[in-house]
Design an enzyme around this catalytic site. Structure first.
Site, short mmCIF file in Angstrom:
data_model
loop_
_atom_site.label_atom_id
_atom_site.label_comp_id
_atom_site.label_asym_id
_atom_site.label_seq_id
_atom_site.Cartn_x
_atom_site.Cartn_y
_atom_site.Cartn_z
CE LYS A 149 -12.05 -1.05 -0.03
NZ LYS A 149 -11.67 -2.32 0.60
CE LYS A 167 -8.49 -12.25 -3.07
NZ LYS A 167 -8.46 -12.53 -1.61
CE LYS A 213 -4.04 -2.11 2.19
NZ LYS A 213 -4.92 -2.15 3.37
#
Length: 325
Positions: free
Chosen positions: A191, A188, A105
């Site tokens: 969002k 996968k 991240k």
């Protein structure tokens, strides 16, 4: 789950909620909308408040029963933040630095933009778990490292200050069905997917669900069979259909044999709409009465707080913090 989107998606439902619903019948289950985790990245305050309610409402609409389990909002129980600070002091910078999710991240955001909160996220997660004497923590494989960190922190604390925490077991939800992006069946459903057409949101209108499923990527063949390696798009649709209907993938293969991809997409779309329509309706009912939803969450917070404060008092005594009189 973090309240970081207006709606949960089908991957959340299949990968976590279905198992949580079953576990509340066999365990003393604690479910939390982790809004403190959501503010580790920039957020709109009004949107965060709205999505927190929406996430909680969807938990309930999908089958989490507040009378069977403890359901609350993380920030409503101050012990989470307080224990996290204490656990920060027994966690080394080196082991926190090894968390791969922070590395991923922070690389995306740029190291200068990544917050200290994002760095210490796994330690707050450890507090979320250890406050409730959790024996079992059901997570996906991507969270295994964080639960191992939780175990290490608990064991180190117990060795240094005496037996205080239950050391939880890592329970990887291997049996959970994996739902993939409809436009990119190699990834996968998430969002943060590249295309909004690849994500089935639980609160999507039926017309949107049908359009997305009928536009799903398949392949140039015609036979309907489950083969994730060679036919990932078709296999993903069969998994969706199986979850929505309760039928096995093999049964769907037999029923749709020779029918073509159009028939497969139509059958899956109809089943998904039938499954999600009552969830969307129930969510809307709960959101239409925010006072009642807040009452339910408040009751859950009171229940959670009683247990959490007991654990926190043990921690304070163990580390030598002076009791308030």
């Amino acid at each position: 789950m973090q309240p970081s989107a207006d709606s949960l998606h089908f991957g959340n439902y299949a990968g976590a909620l279905l198992q949580w619903i079953e576990m509340q019948n066999t365990h003393d289950a604690v479910f939390c909308v982790v809004d403190l985790h959501a503010i580790t990245v920039p957020q709109d305050p009004q949107q965060l408040a709205a999505t927190t309610r929406k996430t909680a409402a969807q938990y309930i609409a999908c089958g989490i029963d507040p009378t069977k389990s403890t359901l609350f909002v993380q920030s409503h129980v101050a012990a989470h933040s307080e224990l996290a600070w204490i656990l920060n002091t027994v966690t080394s910078f080196g082991e926190a630095s090894r968390m791969t999710q922070f590395k991923d991240k922070s690389q995306k955001q740029g190291s200068d933009n990544a917050t200290v909160g994002l760095f210490t996220y796994p330690i707050l997660q450890a507090a979320d778990i250890l406050l409730y004497d959790a024996n079992v923590v059901p997570v996906g494989e991507d969270q295994r490292q964080h639960i191992e960190l939780t175990r290490n922190i608990a064991e180190r604390f117990n060795q240094r200050f005496g037996e205080t925490f239950v050391v939880p077991e890592v329970t990887i939800m291997e049996s959970a069905a994996k739902i993939y992006d409809l436009q990119n069946p190699g990834s996968k459903m998430s969002k943060s997917g590249e295309s909004p057409q690849g994500i089935l949101w639980l609160l999507d209108e039926p017309s949107a669900l049908i359009k997305k499923i009928k536009s799903a990527v398949t392949d140039t063949e015609t036979d309907i069979r489950f083969d994730p390696e060679k036919k990932p798009g078709v296999s993903n649709l069969l998994t969706l259909g199986s979850l929505a209907t309760g039928k096995t993938v093999a049964d769907l293969e037999n029923e749709l044999s020779g029918a073509g991809y159009g028939a497969l997409k139509t059958a899956v779309a109809e089943a998904v709409v039938d499954l999600l329509d009552p969830i969307r309706t129930r969510t809307q009912e709960l959101l239409a009465d925010p006072a009642e939803l807040d009452r339910i969450l408040g009751e859950g917070a009171s229940k959670a707080e009683e247990f959490a404060e007991h654990t926190l008092a043990k921690v304070h005594a163990a580390v030598g913090l002076l009791p308030r009189v």
